[in-house]
Motif scaffolding. Structure first.
Motif, PDB file in Angstrom:
ATOM      1  N   ARG A 145      -6.189   8.190   3.033  1.00 46.94           N
ATOM      2  CA  ARG A 145      -7.350   8.997   3.398  1.00 46.94           C
ATOM      3  C   ARG A 145      -8.103   8.371   4.581  1.00 46.94           C
ATOM      4  N   LEU A 146      -7.353   8.007   5.597  1.00 40.66           N
ATOM      5  CA  LEU A 146      -7.925   7.315   6.750  1.00 40.66           C
ATOM      6  C   LEU A 146      -8.896   8.200   7.528  1.00 40.66           C
ATOM      7  N   GLY A 147      -8.555   9.463   7.641  1.00 38.34           N
ATOM      8  CA  GLY A 147      -9.431  10.359   8.384  1.00 38.34           C
ATOM      9  C   GLY A 147      -9.192  11.800   8.010  1.00 38.34           C
ATOM     10  N   ARG A 148     -10.127  12.625   8.434  1.00 42.18           N
ATOM     11  CA  ARG A 148     -10.008  14.062   8.191  1.00 42.18           C
ATOM     12  C   ARG A 148      -9.361  14.714   9.402  1.00 42.18           C
ATOM     13  N   HIS A 149      -8.394  15.560   9.143  1.00 43.39           N
ATOM     14  CA  HIS A 149      -7.655  16.246  10.183  1.00 43.39           C
ATOM     15  C   HIS A 149      -8.320  17.607  10.432  1.00 43.39           C
ATOM     16  N   ALA A 150      -9.136  17.654  11.474  1.00 43.92           N
ATOM     17  CA  ALA A 150      -9.914  18.871  11.762  1.00 43.92           C
ATOM     18  C   ALA A 150      -9.026  20.087  11.989  1.00 43.92           C
ATOM     19  N   GLN A 188      -6.484  20.859  10.555  1.00 41.90           N
ATOM     20  CA  GLN A 188      -5.902  21.310   9.296  1.00 41.90           C
ATOM     21  C   GLN A 188      -6.982  21.472   8.235  1.00 41.90           C
ATOM     22  N   GLY A 189      -8.092  22.072   8.638  1.00 37.25           N
ATOM     23  CA  GLY A 189      -9.158  22.372   7.697  1.00 37.25           C
ATOM     24  C   GLY A 189      -9.896  21.152   7.183  1.00 37.25           C
ATOM     25  N   SER A 190      -9.969  20.117   7.997  1.00 34.13           N
ATOM     26  CA  SER A 190     -10.659  18.874   7.639  1.00 34.13           C
ATOM     27  C   SER A 190     -10.072  18.208   6.406  1.00 34.13           C
ATOM     28  N   ARG A 191      -8.766  18.356   6.217  1.00 40.90           N
ATOM     29  CA  ARG A 191      -8.143  17.712   5.057  1.00 40.90           C
ATOM     30  C   ARG A 191      -7.909  16.235   5.343  1.00 40.90           C
ATOM     31  N   TRP A 192      -8.080  15.424   4.308  1.00 36.12           N
ATOM     32  CA  TRP A 192      -7.857  13.991   4.410  1.00 36.12           C
ATOM     33  C   TRP A 192      -6.384  13.721   4.653  1.00 36.12           C
ATOM     34  N   ARG A 193      -6.098  12.749   5.532  1.00 40.04           N
ATOM     35  CA  ARG A 193      -4.709  12.380   5.827  1.00 40.04           C
ATOM     36  C   ARG A 193      -4.512  10.880   5.655  1.00 40.04           C
ATOM     37  N   ASP A 194      -3.376  10.533   5.092  1.00 41.37           N
ATOM     38  CA  ASP A 194      -2.947   9.140   5.036  1.00 41.37           C
ATOM     39  C   ASP A 194      -2.235   8.811   6.342  1.00 41.37           C
ATOM     40  N   VAL A 195      -2.182   7.534   6.674  1.00 40.71           N
ATOM     41  CA  VAL A 195      -1.467   7.074   7.859  1.00 40.71           C
ATOM     42  C   VAL A 195      -0.640   5.851   7.477  1.00 40.71           C
ATOM     43  N   VAL A 196       0.644   5.894   7.830  1.00 41.89           N
ATOM     44  CA  VAL A 196       1.519   4.745   7.627  1.00 41.89           C
ATOM     45  C   VAL A 196       1.304   3.812   8.810  1.00 41.89           C
ATOM     46  N   PHE A 197       0.927   2.578   8.525  1.00 40.06           N
ATOM     47  CA  PHE A 197       0.673   1.593   9.559  1.00 40.06           C
ATOM     48  C   PHE A 197       1.948   0.789   9.785  1.00 40.06           C
ATOM     49  N   LEU A 198       2.434   0.812  11.031  1.00 39.01           N
ATOM     50  CA  LEU A 198       3.681   0.144  11.402  1.00 39.01           C
ATOM     51  C   LEU A 198       3.412  -0.921  12.448  1.00 39.01           C
ATOM     52  N   GLU A 199       4.270  -1.932  12.473  1.00 40.47           N
ATOM     53  CA  GLU A 199       4.184  -2.917  13.547  1.00 40.47           C
ATOM     54  C   GLU A 199       5.573  -3.444  13.861  1.00 40.47           C
ATOM     55  N   ARG A 200       5.712  -3.856  15.114  1.00 33.92           N
ATOM     56  CA  ARG A 200       6.921  -4.558  15.546  1.00 33.92           C
ATOM     57  C   ARG A 200       6.469  -5.883  16.140  1.00 33.92           C
TER      58      ARG A 200
END
Length: 168
Positions: free
Chosen positions: A143-148, A150-162
């Motif tokens: 629930r990192l942020g709301r996706h405006a 898409q109706g302000s729905r909460w979205r998860d974000v997969v954090f990646l690194e190299r």
């Protein structure tokens, strides 16, 4: 499209880059943003030394990759966050991998030791691309942020690194 060439992004690529960016935004799988920024805003946000485009046989831009600094603090000088976008008509043809490979070479040559990315979990193609390019999943930011868009729905974000095996 039989071959893909990689070159530095130029100002005259602005329209193509922003069009590809907008197509990614329209998919709902790419970013919290709803609209691509103007070229001056895009240009100011991306490090000029690490911006590339992929072109097809006709020199048409079919994808791009660029990085932003994650912090102005000197301790983070070797850490960047990247974005990679491919024209929908050119997806699943290796364009994203060629762009990431060019970015990795460029950033390592400049002493960058970590490239970060945030990807929506539903974007399985991007996650697979990143894992094939040597990125690892660090975690999921729930629930990192709301996706405006898409109706302000909460979205998860997969954090990646190299982490670079070259830059120590």
């Amino acid at each position: 499209m039989s071959t893909v060439a990689i070159r530095a992004m130029r100002p005259e690529d602005a329209d193509a880059v922003l069009t590809i960016y907008q197509a990614g935004l329209d998919s709902g799988l790419a970013s919290f943003e709803a609209h691509a920024s103007s070229w001056p805003v895009f240009d100011a946000a991306k490090l000029s030394a690490h911006r590339f485009v992929a072109t097809d046989d006709g020199d048409r831009v079919v994808g791009w990759v660029a990085v932003s600094a994650v912090s102005s603090r000197c301790v983070y000088a070797g850490v960047v966050e990247h974005s990679v976008y491919v024209d929908p008509a050119a997806q699943r043809r290796g364009v994203g991998r060629v762009l990431l490979d060019a970015l990795i070479r460029s950033t390592e040559a400049a002493g960058v030791w970590t490239i970060q990315a945030g990807v929506f979990p539903e974007n399985v193609a991007s996650l697979a691309l990143h894992h094939r390019a040597g990125f690892r999943t660090v975690g999921i930011q729930e629930r990192l942020g709301r996706h405006a868009a898409q109706g302000s729905r909460w979205r998860d974000v997969v954090f990646l690194e190299r982490r670079s095996p070259v830059v120590q």
